[in-house]
Design an enzyme around this catalytic site. Structure first.
Site, PDB file in Angstrom:
ATOM      1  N   LEU A 354       1.001 -12.324  45.149  1.00 43.95           N
ATOM      2  CA  LEU A 354      -0.020 -12.690  46.136  1.00 43.95           C
ATOM      3  C   LEU A 354      -0.964 -11.535  46.404  1.00 43.95           C
ATOM      4  O   LEU A 354      -2.112 -11.721  46.762  1.00 43.95           O
ATOM      5  CB  LEU A 354       0.649 -13.088  47.455  1.00 43.95           C
ATOM      6  CG  LEU A 354       1.425 -14.392  47.470  1.00 43.95           C
ATOM      7  CD1 LEU A 354       2.187 -14.528  48.772  1.00 43.95           C
ATOM      8  CD2 LEU A 354       0.478 -15.574  47.299  1.00 43.95           C
ATOM      9  N   GLY A 355      -0.449 -10.326  46.260  1.00 44.20           N
ATOM     10  CA  GLY A 355      -1.290  -9.175  46.529  1.00 44.20           C
ATOM     11  C   GLY A 355      -0.479  -7.910  46.465  1.00 44.20           C
ATOM     12  O   GLY A 355       0.741  -7.942  46.390  1.00 44.20           O
ATOM     13  N   GLY A 357      -0.401  -4.076  48.360  1.00 45.89           N
ATOM     14  CA  GLY A 357      -0.992  -3.272  49.430  1.00 45.89           C
ATOM     15  C   GLY A 357      -0.392  -1.891  49.442  1.00 45.89           C
ATOM     16  O   GLY A 357       0.297  -1.484  48.505  1.00 45.89           O
ATOM     17  N   GLY A 358      -0.673  -1.196  50.516  1.00 45.98           N
ATOM     18  CA  GLY A 358      -0.219   0.176  50.641  1.00 45.98           C
ATOM     19  C   GLY A 358       1.283   0.315  50.505  1.00 45.98           C
ATOM     20  O   GLY A 358       1.781   1.303  50.002  1.00 45.98           O
ATOM     21  N   GLY A 360       3.473  -2.005  49.051  1.00 40.36           N
ATOM     22  CA  GLY A 360       4.151  -2.633  47.922  1.00 40.36           C
ATOM     23  C   GLY A 360       3.536  -3.972  47.559  1.00 40.36           C
ATOM     24  O   GLY A 360       2.550  -4.405  48.148  1.00 40.36           O
ATOM     25  N   VAL A 362       3.425  -8.100  47.021  1.00 41.00           N
ATOM     26  CA  VAL A 362       3.885  -9.274  47.749  1.00 41.00           C
ATOM     27  C   VAL A 362       3.888 -10.480  46.819  1.00 41.00           C
ATOM     28  O   VAL A 362       2.900 -10.729  46.117  1.00 41.00           O
ATOM     29  CB  VAL A 362       2.975  -9.591  48.957  1.00 41.00           C
ATOM     30  CG1 VAL A 362       3.582 -10.687  49.806  1.00 41.00           C
ATOM     31  CG2 VAL A 362       2.744  -8.356  49.791  1.00 41.00           C
ATOM     32  N   LYS A 377       7.986  -9.213  50.151  1.00 39.48           N
ATOM     33  CA  LYS A 377       7.320  -7.924  49.935  1.00 39.48           C
ATOM     34  C   LYS A 377       8.330  -6.932  49.388  1.00 39.48           C
ATOM     35  O   LYS A 377       9.394  -6.759  49.959  1.00 39.48           O
ATOM     36  CB  LYS A 377       6.765  -7.451  51.267  1.00 39.48           C
ATOM     37  CG  LYS A 377       6.080  -6.133  51.200  1.00 39.48           C
ATOM     38  CD  LYS A 377       5.184  -5.943  52.403  1.00 39.48           C
ATOM     39  CE  LYS A 377       3.865  -5.398  51.938  1.00 39.48           C
ATOM     40  NZ  LYS A 377       2.789  -5.551  52.835  1.00 39.48           N
ATOM     41  N   ASP A 473      -1.412  -0.557  61.620  1.00 40.58           N
ATOM     42  CA  ASP A 473      -2.197  -0.794  60.413  1.00 40.58           C
ATOM     43  C   ASP A 473      -2.984  -2.101  60.519  1.00 40.58           C
ATOM     44  O   ASP A 473      -2.921  -2.961  59.650  1.00 40.58           O
ATOM     45  CB  ASP A 473      -1.290  -0.775  59.180  1.00 40.58           C
ATOM     46  CG  ASP A 473      -2.062  -0.431  57.905  1.00 40.58           C
ATOM     47  OD1 ASP A 473      -3.254  -0.050  58.007  1.00 40.58           O
ATOM     48  OD2 ASP A 473      -1.486  -0.546  56.815  1.00 40.58           O
TER      49      ASP A 473
END
Ligand SMILES: *[C@@H]1O[C@H](CO)[C@@H](O)[C@H](O)[C@H]1NC(C)=O
Ligand SMILES: *[C@@H]1O[C@H](CO)[C@@H](O)[C@H](O)[C@H]1NC(C)=O
Ligand SMILES: *[C@@H]1O[C@H](CO)[C@@H](O)[C@H](O)[C@H]1NC(C)=O
Ligand SMILES: *[C@@H]1O[C@H](CO)[C@@H](O)[C@H](O)[C@H]1NC(C)=O
Ligand SMILES: *[C@@H]1O[C@H](CO)[C@@H](O)[C@H](O)[C@H]1NC(C)=O
Ligand SMILES: *[C@@H]1O[C@H](CO)[C@@H](O)[C@H](O)[C@H]1NC(C)=O
Length: 674
Positions: A354-355, A357-358, A360, A362, A377, A473
């Protein structure tokens, strides 16, 4: 026998054959709800077998079922008939979507009306909303079976029975237990075990005592009630009242069932016939043990097979190997097995990504045992140090419930890796809608809703939960949209992992460039005001459709705060609005969001509003103070420094109080790199 008597007799007989329901409106018994005289609304329904289902596992839903005929509680003091006693008992069951995590509960309710038009789901249990909760004019009594802790109502735990008068803040409550005379002690019950249980409610009008008793379905009524409260219902209820059930779900849901119900105003309610009650639908058990395969075949073949199976099993064991320590046993139910997460995400396949990020990557997944959709995640984390504290924190974060927070469901741990399991948000993250062309541009209506939602989630974290939780965040990519485009804040508290972990010695600033408050880059200390700062940056992003730092050309950067400030100084603040909106927005709301975004972005923490104030400005219950642009000091030039310590912020210590004037206009709040 005349004709009318005969037809009456026939009717009575027919009634008694078809419905096990007494015709006296002041008493009835339903062993199952076939043909029951109930008014249903919301998602409540009656199954063909007579089972009353108040809610299924759809999120944020309400189900009501009320007896159609009002019960008269004559309270006229001149009346020769005193205010009545009453007695009722029912069998219910709560089946959570996932083991050990549920939402929200059932309330037996005595209400002046069967219509709950403005009532809210989640912690309001389908009875009240934020404005009418607690009003004496509600004239309502509810016995709640509540499975979620809501600190705003001072809930004692996530497994209690409470007596509510006009308000969800119970007058009395107790953890679900029953007194066993044989054993001479109280025995705990788990409301969300999925097992049927029985509740008795008895009001003695002469003594003015209300008793509530609970027990597993097959037990006889315990001789000591769980709750016994002096209460004068004649002061609370009205003449004509409706009786029934309300249930609700939240971000997490349970199926709420009622199997049978008996009520009596003239004597003790008859006992239900347990054997006649409808059955619950079969449920997939979520905690399955790996099945042991036993193969009966000729000896030689068996030996070979056993060896093969053994080898396969060892390989599988390795593949699904987890890290588990003794201290983790208390978090048992929150732990997902790696195997299930592996299967859910099709082996963490790229197509399910799915994506990233900072913290890890997902992945999307569907849990094999319950078909629940989740987001998993994977956070790489080598440090053993602090893991215990962090897992304890996950356990407490899991208890956070807010409609604008992405629900954390649980975790799993492997060597060097931590897996966090969240509720799945089908529409993806807000940044995709703002900055990429892969999703349609979000309308102003939705943008404003999203901001209000995120603000209320932050307010909950800062002020409404049992302890202050900092998000640390807040940014567009951490705001996820659910199927109805409500904004939900995700990833809360994850930053803490790095506090507890390897970065203990160095003050490691967690957050994202462009959202970091100046004092945070300087001292590394996060506070509610640093979250407000980041929320300010988010508001500007959403209004302008630009990131906090806009890259123009190769080296030139435009700071969004400056851009908006310039527009404001020119007296044309709306010029800063997202061109993609094409002028389709409420000028009033746009101006509010832009100005409020700047207020929150002020360099001096004390000058920033609190989340409570931000919420009041956004929902219009307070108006923004008139402030001249030169009184607001946000930020200006971008310092390309990597050192947080380079950012020196002058304080006017002489006055002892911070004032906005004491800043020169060229300090930077931005900090490039980590
Ligand atoms: C729950 O019930 C409602 C109304 O009957 C239905 O629309 C919805 O699809 C159901 N949800 C699930 C998860 O079965
Ligand atoms: C309540 O009591 C008053 C006074 O005795 C009587 O007139 C009235 O009919 C009663 N109402 C009901 C619903 O029983
Ligand atoms: C709460 O419910 C009342 C009706 O009981 C309604 O008038 C009011 O508008 C509702 N408030 C909200 C915030 O929905
Ligand atoms: C309520 O409980 C108390 C304490 O056990 C008992 O003395 C009383 O009779 C009960 N009243 C009713 C109406 O059940
Ligand atoms: C059992 O629970 C009741 C109600 O919560 C409480 O009053 C009582 O003290 C408990 N008794 C024992 C033996 O723990
Ligand atoms: C109500 O109480 C009366 C008197 O004790 C009893 O005869 C009757 O069966 C009860 N009815 C129900 C439905 O519990």
């Amino acid at each position: 026998m005349d004709a009318s008597t005969r037809s009456l007799l026939l009717l009575t007989i027919l009634f008694n054959i078809h419905f096990s329901l007494a015709q006296d409106e002041n008493q009835f018994i339903y062993n199952g709800f076939h043909g029951a005289n109930l008014h249903l609304d919301g998602i409540a329904k009656i199954h063909p077998n007579g089972l009353l289902q108040l809610t299924n596992i759809s999120k944020q839903q309400i189900g009501h079922a009320f007896y159609k005929i009002p019960i008269s509680f004559n309270k006229s003091s001149s009346s020769s008939i005193p205010f009545p006693s009453f007695s009722t008992n029912f069998v219910f069951a709560m089946v959570p979507e996932l083991p050990d995590i549920s939402g929200h509960g059932i309330a037996f309710t005595i209400s002046p009306s069967m219509s709950f038009e403005h009532a809210v789901a989640t912690q309001y249990l389908g009875l009240f909303n934020i404005t009418n909760n607690g009003r004496p004019t509600n004239h309502m009594l509810a016995i709640e079976l509540d499975t979620v802790v809501n600190p705003e109502f001072e809930d004692i735990d996530d497994n209690h029975v409470g007596m509510d008068v006009n308000s969800l803040q119970s007058v009395q409550s107790a953890s679900a237990t029953y007194f066993s005379a044989e054993e001479g002690k109280n025995i705990s019950l788990k409301l969300i075990s999925g097992d049927p249980m029985q509740l008795w409610i008895d009001y003695d009008a002469a003594q003015k005592i209300l008793n509530v008793t609970i027990a597993p379905v097959r037990r006889t009524k315990p001789n000591r009630p769980l709750l016994s409260t002096p209460i004068d219902l004649s002061q609370i209820l009205l003449e004509n009242m409706y009786i029934g059930f309300s249930a609700s779900t939240g971000a997490i849901a349970s199926e709420h069932y009622v199997l049978g119900w008996s009520f009596n105003k003239t004597g003790p309610a008859q006992s239900l016939e347990i054997s006649k009650l409808p059955r619950l639908p079969p449920h997939k058990k979520s905690r399955q043990k790996p099945s042991n395969i036993i193969i009966i075949s000729p000896i030689a073949a068996t030996v070979v097979l056993v060896m093969v199976i053994g080898a396969v099993y060892t390989i599988r064991r390795k593949k699904y190997e987890e890290l588990r320590e003794d201290w983790e046993t208390e978090y048992g139910p929150q732990r997902f097995s790696y195997k299930n997460l592996y299967i859910a995400t099709k082996g963490f396949k790229e197509t399910e990504l799915l994506g990233a990020g900072g913290f890890g990557k997902v992945y999307r997944g569907t849990l094999p045992t319950s078909d629940v959709q989740v987001a998993v995640k994977r956070v790489s984390h080598d440090s053993k140090q602090g893991m215990k504290e962090f897992v304890a924190e996950i356990a407490s974060m899991r208890r956070l419930r807010h409609r604008n927070l992405v629900q954390l469901l649980g975790y799993c741990r492997r060597k060097g890796e931590l897996l966090l399991v969240y509720d799945y948000m089908p529409s993806g993250s807000l940044d995709k809608f703002l900055f990429s062309n892969e999703k349609p541009a979000l309308s102003w209506f939705h943008r404003f809703q999203v901001l209000k939602g995120v603000a209320s989630a932050l307010l909950y974290l800062h002020e409404e939960w049992e302890q202050v939780v900092l998000h640390r965040d807040v940014k567009a990519s951490n705001v996820l949209l659910d199927a109805d485009f409500n904004g939900r804040l995700g990833d809360f508290g994850l930053a803490r992992l790095y506090d507890h972990g390897t970065h203990l010695q160095t003050t490691h600033v967690v957050g994202t460039v462009g959202y970091l408050a100046p004092e945070l880059t300087k001292t590394g200390k996060a506070s509610t005001r640093t979250d407000v700062f980041a929320f300010g940056a988010l508001m500007l992003e959403v209004a302008c459709g630009k990131r906090p730092i806009v890259l123009q050309g190769l080296l030139e950067e435009v700071i969004l705060v400056d851009l908006v400030m310039d527009c404001w100084k020119r007296g044309a603040i709306l010029d800063a609005s997202d061109p993609k909106l094409d002028g389709n927005y409420s000028a009033e709301e746009m101006e509010l969001v832009l100005k409020l975004g700047l207020f929150c972005s002020q360099s001096m923490p004390a000058m920033r509003p609190s989340m409570r104030q931000v919420m009041q400005y956004l929902d219009g219950s307070a108006s923004l103070p008139e402030i001249q642009t030169d009184k607001i000091v946000c930020t200006s030039t971008f310092t390309a420094s990597n050192e947080a310590s380079d950012l020196v912020i002058p304080f006017s210590s002489s006055s002892g109080k911070c004032s906005a004037h004491s800043f020169s206009s060229n300090e930077s709040i931005l900090h490039k790199g980590r």
